[in-house]
Motif scaffolding. Structure first.
Motif, mmCIF file in Angstrom:
data_model
loop_
_atom_site.group_PDB
_atom_site.id
_atom_site.type_symbol
_atom_site.label_atom_id
_atom_site.label_comp_id
_atom_site.label_asym_id
_atom_site.label_seq_id
_atom_site.Cartn_x
_atom_site.Cartn_y
_atom_site.Cartn_z
ATOM 1 N N THR A 2 8.474 71.158 32.716
ATOM 2 C CA THR A 2 9.175 69.919 33.055
ATOM 3 C C THR A 2 8.232 68.895 33.676
ATOM 4 O OG1 THR A 2 11.279 71.076 33.384
ATOM 5 C CG2 THR A 2 11.025 68.959 34.492
ATOM 6 N N VAL A 3 8.368 67.667 33.225
ATOM 7 C CA VAL A 3 7.610 66.547 33.795
ATOM 8 C C VAL A 3 8.599 65.497 34.280
ATOM 9 C CG1 VAL A 3 5.943 64.698 33.369
ATOM 10 C CG2 VAL A 3 5.619 66.953 32.296
ATOM 11 N N PHE A 4 8.471 65.141 35.549
ATOM 12 C CA PHE A 4 9.265 64.049 36.130
ATOM 13 C C PHE A 4 8.361 62.839 36.339
ATOM 14 C CE2 PHE A 4 12.205 67.393 37.795
ATOM 15 C CZ PHE A 4 13.414 66.838 37.350
ATOM 16 N N ALA A 5 8.805 61.676 35.904
ATOM 17 C CA ALA A 5 8.105 60.417 36.183
ATOM 18 C C ALA A 5 8.942 59.599 37.161
ATOM 19 C CB ALA A 5 7.879 59.642 34.897
ATOM 20 N N ASP A 6 8.338 58.510 37.644
ATOM 21 C CA ASP A 6 9.001 57.601 38.590
ATOM 22 C C ASP A 6 9.498 58.349 39.829
ATOM 23 O OD1 ASP A 6 8.528 55.861 36.519
ATOM 24 O OD2 ASP A 6 10.594 55.877 35.798
ATOM 25 N N VAL A 7 8.702 59.313 40.252
ATOM 26 C CA VAL A 7 9.046 60.082 41.451
ATOM 27 C C VAL A 7 8.646 59.277 42.678
ATOM 28 C CG1 VAL A 7 8.601 62.209 42.730
ATOM 29 C CG2 VAL A 7 8.753 62.264 40.223
ATOM 30 N N ARG A 8 9.535 59.213 43.646
ATOM 31 C CA ARG A 8 9.216 58.546 44.913
ATOM 32 C C ARG A 8 8.736 59.577 45.928
ATOM 33 N NH1 ARG A 8 14.443 57.027 44.141
ATOM 34 N NH2 ARG A 8 14.990 58.109 46.084
ATOM 35 N N PRO A 9 7.874 59.162 46.853
ATOM 36 C CA PRO A 9 7.365 60.119 47.849
ATOM 37 C C PRO A 9 8.442 60.768 48.712
ATOM 38 C CG PRO A 9 6.010 58.143 47.807
ATOM 39 C CD PRO A 9 7.201 57.854 46.958
ATOM 40 N N ASP A 10 9.609 60.119 48.837
ATOM 41 C CA ASP A 10 10.652 60.670 49.691
ATOM 42 C C ASP A 10 11.600 61.616 48.950
ATOM 43 O OD1 ASP A 10 11.826 58.693 48.138
ATOM 44 O OD2 ASP A 10 13.166 57.998 49.739
ATOM 45 N N MET A 11 11.422 61.784 47.651
ATOM 46 C CA MET A 11 12.290 62.678 46.888
ATOM 47 C C MET A 11 12.017 64.140 47.239
ATOM 48 S SD MET A 11 12.435 61.097 43.034
ATOM 49 C CE MET A 11 13.349 59.610 42.653
ATOM 50 N N THR A 12 13.048 64.962 47.136
ATOM 51 C CA THR A 12 12.912 66.387 47.447
ATOM 52 C C THR A 12 11.837 67.038 46.594
ATOM 53 O OG1 THR A 12 15.257 66.505 48.035
ATOM 54 C CG2 THR A 12 14.154 68.589 47.543
ATOM 55 N N ILE A 13 11.795 66.728 45.300
ATOM 56 C CA ILE A 13 10.819 67.361 44.414
ATOM 57 C C ILE A 13 9.391 66.940 44.727
ATOM 58 C CG2 ILE A 13 12.421 67.777 42.514
ATOM 59 C CD1 ILE A 13 11.297 65.228 41.169
ATOM 60 N N SER A 14 9.234 65.827 45.455
ATOM 61 C CA SER A 14 7.908 65.367 45.846
ATOM 62 C C SER A 14 7.469 65.953 47.178
ATOM 63 C CB SER A 14 7.891 63.834 45.930
ATOM 64 O OG SER A 14 6.595 63.357 46.233
ATOM 65 N N ARG A 15 8.411 66.467 47.951
ATOM 66 C CA ARG A 15 8.095 66.918 49.307
ATOM 67 C C ARG A 15 8.112 68.437 49.469
ATOM 68 N NH1 ARG A 15 7.056 62.719 51.951
ATOM 69 N NH2 ARG A 15 6.563 63.935 53.811
ATOM 70 N N GLU A 16 8.940 69.124 48.691
ATOM 71 C CA GLU A 16 9.082 70.561 48.865
ATOM 72 C C GLU A 16 8.363 71.330 47.758
ATOM 73 O OE1 GLU A 16 12.936 72.058 49.850
ATOM 74 O OE2 GLU A 16 13.534 70.201 50.864
#
Length: 480
Positions: A364-378
């Protein structure tokens, strides 16, 4: 396989008094492939006492004797690599090509490193009239994970033996079979009884008993940050040394002068290796905004080229996740990413097409991820790549460092001096420049909540040494 219901204590295979068992599941088929017996606090106590007794003599062995012992282990281990690879592939789902090419051979690198360090290490240093000596630390308790199982076992046990320590190992109950083979290897290599002991079990029972045992001098734990906190708390009452290699959310900084296609492809493939179940995986990819959409397309194409299938088949790039629990956990993170508004470039929830059995996730590839998103932090610990755009180098560095973790980092640039400068600003224990491979002689470990202490090479060896200062070792010269 023999000894699946036995423990290895004091140089012999023994049974636990416990009747509790645990099924080992092949994650490709969801079928039971073995059953192990789960230990108790009494089993741990027996193993620790054996290690304590053995330490009295083993700590006094010479450098030359321990080098010879490690070389004997190396010889037997080489012969058993195919068995180790097969076990790892079947119990935790590493594709057999990866198991043969990297998982099982990783143990060799740590053995070679331990031997090299031991041969040359300065155990004594005279400073003026004081002798500084480095001595065997004591009885060591090891708790190891399932994702790179023999790698984590060997990178603890090999330097511990090199330093003259004795040990008790609790491997993951998800992937215990390679640990049984490891005990067989050490037995055949002639490791003295009590120097290495193996007890299977879960964290709340065997893990806690090992960590809190008053006769265990050092605990080395590899696993999640959450579990690492509990280990530290349990160890605190007996004031023992604790070394931890914990979680990660490593940043992959692709600078604006990098070869975008090559760097993105390499980073995406690295993320999918071992089904994303590596603590140092480059899970956050930062790309200059001017090259962002091109990078997203490269990542999409690369992820879709990853062949997913049963771990026993050759030519497979990605096998299943290690367990049902891990599969459900990763699916939860993917669904969270969708819910929080990240763009699914490829993959997403569910199994890959044609695989309706086994714990397979979609690359899976996610784009347009923000730094505050769960997938970006955990830490997801699955085949999920998060792509984030940036405008300036300073912004990329700031976002890369904006995490509780600090295990590894990655920098790509055609300008080596620039890459080095960026690497120096990353708050991580390791940095890979332009796809450089891991170095088994270099320190492995992280900053912040990625752990404390270091493994691998000389730094890992020194974790198993105590320092003693003997003053007045040499009389001061008399004045004329």
């Amino acid at each position: 396989m023999e000894h699946t219901e036995d423990f290895y204590i004091d140089g012999a295979w023994v049974r636990s008094a416990s009747n509790k068992t645990h099924d080992v599941i092949d994650p490709s088929t969801e079928k039971v492939i073995a059953t192990i017996r789960m230990g108790t606090a009494e089993d741990v106590d027996r193993a620790v006492k054996a290690a304590r007794k053995a330490f009295e003599t083993f700590s006094q062995t010479t450098r030359e004797e321990r080098v010879a012992l490690l070389q004997s282990i190396l010889k037997v281990y080489k012969q058993r690599i195919p068995d180790v690879a097969k076990a790892i592939s079947s119990e935790m789902g590493a594709p057999i090509d990866l198991a043969n090419g990297a998982q099982a051979p990783s143990g060799l690198g740590h053995l070679y490193a331990a031997i090299a360090v031991l041969k040359e290490y300065p155990f004594e240093e005279l400073r003026g009239t004081t002798m500084i000596t480095r001595e065997s630390f004591g009885v060591c308790g090891f708790i190891t994970p399932w994702n790179w199982p023999i790698n984590q076992i060997m990178c603890k046990v090999a330097p511990a033996i090199a330093a003259g320590c004795t040990c008790v190992l609790k491997p993951s109950e998800i992937a215990p079979l390679n640990a049984i083979l490891f005990a067989e290897i050490l037995h055949e290599a002639g490791v003295p009884k009590g120097v290495f002991n193996l007890v299977h079990g879960d964290g709340p029972t065997v893990g806690e008993a090992l960590v809190s045992h008053p006769e265990v001098d050092l605990v080395s734990f590899t696993g999640s940050t959450r579990a690492g906190v509990q280990v530290a708390k349990r160890a605190a009452d007996t004031v023992k040394r604790v070394a931890q290699e914990l979680g990660g959310k490593s940043a992959n900084l692709i600078l604006d002068d990098a070869d975008i296609e090559r760097s993105v492809k390499s980073g995406t493939l690295h993320m999918m290796q071992n089904s994303g179940q590596s603590c140092n995986a480059p899970s956050r990819m930062f790309v200059p905004r001017a090259h962002y959409e091109k990078a997203v397309e490269v990542a999409k194409k690369t992820a879709e080229s990853v062949k997913v299938g049963p771990a026993s088949e050759t030519g497979i790039a990605m096998g299943p996740l290690s367990s049902k629990l891990q599969f459900e956990r990763v699916q939860g993170f993917i669904e969270k990413g969708v819910a929080e508004g990240a763009r699914v470039v490829t993959g997403g929830p569910g199994r890959p097409e044609g695989l309706d059995k086994g714990y397979f996730a979609r690359p899976t590839v996610f784009a347009d991820v923000r730094p505050d998103m769960t997938i970006s932090r955990e830490e997801i610990f699955g085949p999920v790549l998060c792509m984030l755009p940036y405008d300036t180098e300073e912004e990329a560095i700031a976002m890369a460092n904006d995490t509780q973790y600090g295990l590894s980092g990655y920098v790509s640039s055609k300008d080596l001096q620039r890459a080095r400068r960026v690497a120096s600003k990353l708050r991580t224990g390791m940095v890979h420049i332009n796809g450089a491979a891991l170095d088994p002689s270099a320190p492995f470990g992280g900053y912040k909540q990625s752990g404390n202490g270091r493994e691998w090479g000389e730094a890992g060896f020194e974790e198993f040494l105590e320092i003693k200062a003997v003053m007045g070792y040499q009389p001061a010269e008399k004045k004329a």
